[in-house]
Structure formats: C-alpha cells, structure tokens
Design an enzyme around this catalytic site. Structure first.
Site, PDB file in Angstrom:
ATOM      1  N   LYS A 152     -55.213  33.518 -20.580  1.00  0.00           N
ATOM      2  CA  LYS A 152     -55.509  32.030 -20.266  1.00  0.00           C
ATOM      3  C   LYS A 152     -56.492  31.984 -19.203  1.00  0.00           C
ATOM      4  O   LYS A 152     -57.332  31.034 -19.266  1.00  0.00           O
ATOM      5  CB  LYS A 152     -54.102  31.586 -19.464  1.00  0.00           C
ATOM      6  N   LYS A 166     -48.353  32.131 -33.946  1.00  0.00           N
ATOM      7  CA  LYS A 166     -47.370  31.306 -33.413  1.00  0.00           C
ATOM      8  C   LYS A 166     -47.616  29.879 -33.576  1.00  0.00           C
ATOM      9  O   LYS A 166     -48.852  29.318 -33.390  1.00  0.00           O
ATOM     10  CB  LYS A 166     -47.331  31.678 -31.849  1.00  0.00           C
ATOM     11  N   LYS A 172     -48.151  24.291 -29.168  1.00  0.00           N
ATOM     12  CA  LYS A 172     -48.784  23.254 -28.946  1.00  0.00           C
ATOM     13  C   LYS A 172     -50.223  22.995 -28.593  1.00  0.00           C
ATOM     14  O   LYS A 172     -50.790  21.920 -28.561  1.00  0.00           O
ATOM     15  CB  LYS A 172     -47.935  22.320 -27.646  1.00  0.00           C
TER      16      LYS A 172
END
Ligand code: TRP
Length: 332
Positions: free
Chosen positions: A111, A194, A197
């Site tokens: 991230k 995966k 969102k």
C-alpha cells in the site's frame, strides 16, 4: 465462552468476495460464539477518504451485515471509532511492537508503494490498531481471509510480548480462522486476481447492491476460456476463470466444487453462466433489496450502531481499566 471479533473497512462497495469470503461465514458463527462484528472506520482513514462517502459506507456495511443475516441482538455490531478504547489500546500496544516486526508487513509495503517517505504513520501502524481491535475484547478467534494472516500473527506476537513484559497472562492469543477455498473469489475479468473494491473495472466484481440486471450482465460478460467444463475439479487446473466461476457457483449453492463440476460436466460456458445468473440473483437479490431498504431507514441503522457501541464499550471499558492497572497508568 469463545469470542469472535472481525471487521470490514467501510471503503467502497461491498462485493461478492466480501459476502462469500467473510460475512456469510460470520452468519453461521453467531450460533456457536459470542460475536463482535465491527465496521473499522479508523482503519479506513489510513487511506484518503471522502468524508461523506466514508459515512455512507459505514452505514452500508452495517446494512450488509444485517441483510445477510447477522442478528444485531445476538451479536454486537458497531463502528470502531465509536469506542475510543481501540485508539487508546493501540497506543499502549504500539509501545510493545518493535519496528522490525512492523517493517515485515507485506500489506504496508504494497500500500505504501515506492514513495515510502510519503506513506502516513497510520498506514504503518494499521496492524497495531488491528491487534488492539481484537485484544480489547480478548477475542479468542478471528475469522479473516488469507491476506490478513500476517496481521493476525502480529497480533498474537504483540499479545505475547505484552504478557511476557508484565509477567501476566492477560491477553489470550487469538486464533486465526482462515476461511476456506470458497473464500477466494477472484475478479470476473481476470481469474488470477482477487475480486476487489479497488479494481477500476466495475465489470470485475458483483456488488451486493447490484440489481438482477447488473448481476446478469456482469456474469454474462465474465471472462472464460474456449473449453467445455470439466467433470472434476482437477480439470480446472490452469483454467483460473473456469475455476473461479465454478467456485462461486459452488459457494452460492452450498455445495463443493466436485459436485458443481459433476453437475456441469461437458457444459458450455453459455449454459453454465445462465445457471449461475439464476443462482446469484436468487441468493444476492434479497440481500441487496434488504440493504437498500435498511439504508433508506437511517434511523434504524444508526440506532443499531449506537446500541452496539454501548455494548462493545462496556466490555472494552472493563478490559482497558485492567490494562491501565497492569501497565501502571493511574486510573481516574
Ligand atoms: N484488516 C482487516 C481487513 O482489511 C480489517 C480488520 C481491522 C480486522 N481490524 C480487524 C479484521 C480485526 C479482523 C479483526 O480485512
């Protein structure tokens, strides 16, 4: 009594992966455990959020929990920031978490990206806050996806470090409950990634609030390969899209992949997709409709969260007071 704690970040739309990978399993657990299900809004702040969207998403996740069948009487449902003890315990635990442990967290590295110096402290401290979430309630079991396993191991390590430092077996070491195969729902556009969102393609995921038309369109457009479906799960090897769609079918139908393969052996994707659309609409349609109904009744959702925060706060308050005593903070 064994206690479960788990949470979802209120960021963006909830999708099929959140349902099959998390929420649906929690519904089954509420019979056997004392359950606390959180909407982790403080964690959401570790990445930039639009305030109004954060608020809406907090209510949407709450609605999803309830629409999926989590009983707010039996379980505690609340948003993290409403119980200040999470932030407070996070500070205390952070004082027992060596930087070396945190530096190993792969999610932070992903991230934070290349510009490590621009990453915020909150993102680095994220796993400590997660440890605090769990330990604040002395949770014994934590159902999470594979991607959270490392964070959970860190929570165990921090609990152990705290217990050793103060010579007091205070925190139970929380057990991960890594949810099974069906938990891995992949993107409809790329069976190797995966369902997420943060994927820019709306076509890659089925949102829990999608209506029947949207569900049908997304499934019909889902990527496939040119071969008919195999008769056993072994035949899915090297066919990530086929494996994902069969996995989704099996999970929605509550059957295993072998049974799903047997049902569709030799079928063309066009026929299989028709059956998958019908099943997905039958399972998800009522959940989405209930979510829309609940989110239009704001008073109801907010009252559930307020009551949940009171109940969570009562448990947290007792534990935090004990922790203050253990570490030598003067209690008010
Ligand atoms: N980090 C988890 C995720 O992104 C969310 C989370 C925060 C959580 N606190 C938790 C999960 C405590 C389980 C227990 O999925």
């Amino acid at each position: 009594m064994n206690r479960i704690f788990s949470g979802i970040q209120p960021t963006g739309n909830l999708h099929l992966g959140n349902y099959l990978g998390a929420i649906r399993n929690w519904v089954a657990m509420q019979r056997d455990y004392d359950c606390i299900f959180c909407i982790v809004d403080l964690h959401a702040l570790t990445q930039p959020q639009v305030p109004a969207e954060l608020l809406a998403s907090t209510r949407e996740v709450t609605a999803a929990y309830i629409a999926a069948g989590i009983d707010p009487e039996r379980c505690i449902i609340f948003n993290q920031s409403a119980v200040p003890g999470h932030a407070e315990l996070s500070w205390i635990l952070g004082c027992h978490a060596p930087l070396g442990w945190l530096n190993r967290m792969t999610q932070f590295k992903e991230k934070a990206g290349k510009q490590r110096d621009n990453a915020v402290l909150g993102l680095f401290a994220y796993p400590v806050l997660m440890a605090a979430d769990i330990l604040l309630y002395k949770a014994t079991h934590v159902p999470v996806g594979e991607d959270q396993k490392q964070h959970l191991e860190l929570a165990r390590d921090i609990a152990g470090a705290f217990n050793r430092h103060y010579g007091h077996d205070y925190f139970p070491l929380p057990e991960p409950q890594i949810l099974g195969v069906a938990a891995r729902v992949m993107s409809l556009r790329d069976g190797t990634r995966k369902m997420s969102k943060s994927d820019p393609s709306e076509q890659s995921r089925i949102n829990l609030t999608d209506d029947a038309d949207a569900i049908a369109t997304k499934i019909r457009r889902a990527k496939t390969d040119p071969h008919p479906l195999p008769d056993t799960p072994e035949g899915l090897a090297g066919r990530p899209e086929a494996e994902n769609l069969i996995g989704i079918y099996a999970a929605l139908a509550g059957m295993n992949e072998a049974d799903a393969c047997r049902r569709f052996q030799g079928a063309l994707f066009s026929d299989f997709k028709g059956a998958l659309v019908d099943l997905a609409v039958a399972v998800l349609g009522p959940i989405g409709a209930e979510m829309r109904r609940l989110t239009s009744e704001l008073g109801y959702i907010d009252a559930i969260l307020r009551r949940g925060a009171e109940r969570a706060g009562a448990i947290a308050g007792v534990h935090l007071d004990e922790v203050r005593g253990i570490v030598g903070l003067l209690r008010p």
